[in-house]
Design a protein around this motif. Structure first.
Motif, mmCIF file in Angstrom:
data_model
loop_
_atom_site.group_PDB
_atom_site.id
_atom_site.type_symbol
_atom_site.label_atom_id
_atom_site.label_comp_id
_atom_site.label_asym_id
_atom_site.label_seq_id
_atom_site.Cartn_x
_atom_site.Cartn_y
_atom_site.Cartn_z
ATOM 1 N N HIS A 181 40.292 40.828 44.508
ATOM 2 C CA HIS A 181 38.911 40.603 44.904
ATOM 3 C C HIS A 181 38.342 39.426 44.114
ATOM 4 C CE1 HIS A 181 39.636 44.851 45.750
ATOM 5 N NE2 HIS A 181 38.677 44.783 46.667
ATOM 6 N N VAL A 185 34.557 38.120 43.228
ATOM 7 C CA VAL A 185 33.137 38.464 43.300
ATOM 8 C C VAL A 185 32.345 37.326 42.668
ATOM 9 C CG1 VAL A 185 31.368 40.153 42.667
ATOM 10 C CG2 VAL A 185 33.727 40.908 43.056
ATOM 11 N N ILE A 190 33.018 46.699 46.666
ATOM 12 C CA ILE A 190 34.360 46.229 46.323
ATOM 13 C C ILE A 190 35.424 47.183 46.874
ATOM 14 C CG2 ILE A 190 35.981 45.930 44.392
ATOM 15 C CD1 ILE A 190 33.589 44.744 42.810
ATOM 16 N N ILE A 221 33.368 38.640 47.867
ATOM 17 C CA ILE A 221 32.064 39.296 47.846
ATOM 18 C C ILE A 221 31.086 38.370 47.137
ATOM 19 C CG2 ILE A 221 30.771 41.292 46.991
ATOM 20 C CD1 ILE A 221 33.919 42.450 46.994
ATOM 21 N N LEU A 274 27.724 47.323 43.849
ATOM 22 C CA LEU A 274 28.795 46.332 43.951
ATOM 23 C C LEU A 274 30.168 46.991 43.880
ATOM 24 C CD1 LEU A 274 27.390 43.343 41.872
ATOM 25 C CD2 LEU A 274 27.979 43.341 44.298
#
Length: 182
Positions: free
Chosen positions: A65, A67, A179, A94, A175
């Motif tokens: 991921h 972010v 995620i 994200i 968040l």
């Protein structure tokens, strides 16, 4: 097999620091921020990289991921390259930012660059402790400061400006939910 790390880019570091500490309990985390962290030796799951230039130096890795947190409508020239990296390594992207007028344009740009990106908006952040940071703009934080220091709150204008208070722990929890797709 070791899990792929999660990359968190937060220029200011206010949300990114808390998010990285929560995630590091189970996953390796790479945090890029200007904030100096007090990492203890026990927490080997966080790698902190100083955000010292216009474009952060991000270690080449396969991240699960990516972010990006925009605390203050900061300069986001590095965003297209970061989105491209996310697409190339097949990482979830994200983007989180505070509510603002120009925010809708940034989110539209992100979604046009990467349609499977997730965009998160949050309101005026506050915490149980007063957040005393340079360049930190939150109406609720300002009200808390005035109440603690002066015993009263001064509201500008006629007091009709909208505000959306949200505790920083709720932002971090939200968040984490995004995620992991909760």
């Amino acid at each position: 097999m070791k899990a792929a790390p999660i990359l968190i880019i937060d220029k200011i570091g206010l949300i990114g620091e808390l998010l990285s500490f929560k995630l590091s309990k189970e996953f390796p985390v790479v945090l890029v921020s200007k904030r100096n962290l007090d990492l203890d030796r026990e927490n080997q799951n966080i790698v902190h990289i100083q955000f010292s230039r216009k474009f952060p130096i991000i270690p080449d890795n396969k991240y699960s991921h990516i972010v990006v947190i925009d605390d203050e409508g900061a300069d986001l020239e590095f965003l297209p390259k970061t989105i491209e990296k996310s697409r190339n390594i097949n990482a979830e992207f994200i983007f989180a930012q505070g509510l603002s007028e120009k925010g809708k344009y940034i989110s539209a740009k992100i979604l046009s660059l990467y349609s499977s990106a997730k965009v998160v908006f949050y309101g005026d952040i506050f915490d149980n402790k007063l957040i005393l940071r340079e360049n930190f703009r939150s109406v609720i934080n300002k009200f808390l400061y005035q109440a603690q220091k002066f015993g009263k709150i001064q509201i500008l204008g006629v007091g009709l400006r909208e505000t959306y208070p949200v505790n920083i722990a709720d932002v971090v929890g939200g968040l984490i939910d995004v995620i992991f797709g909760i």
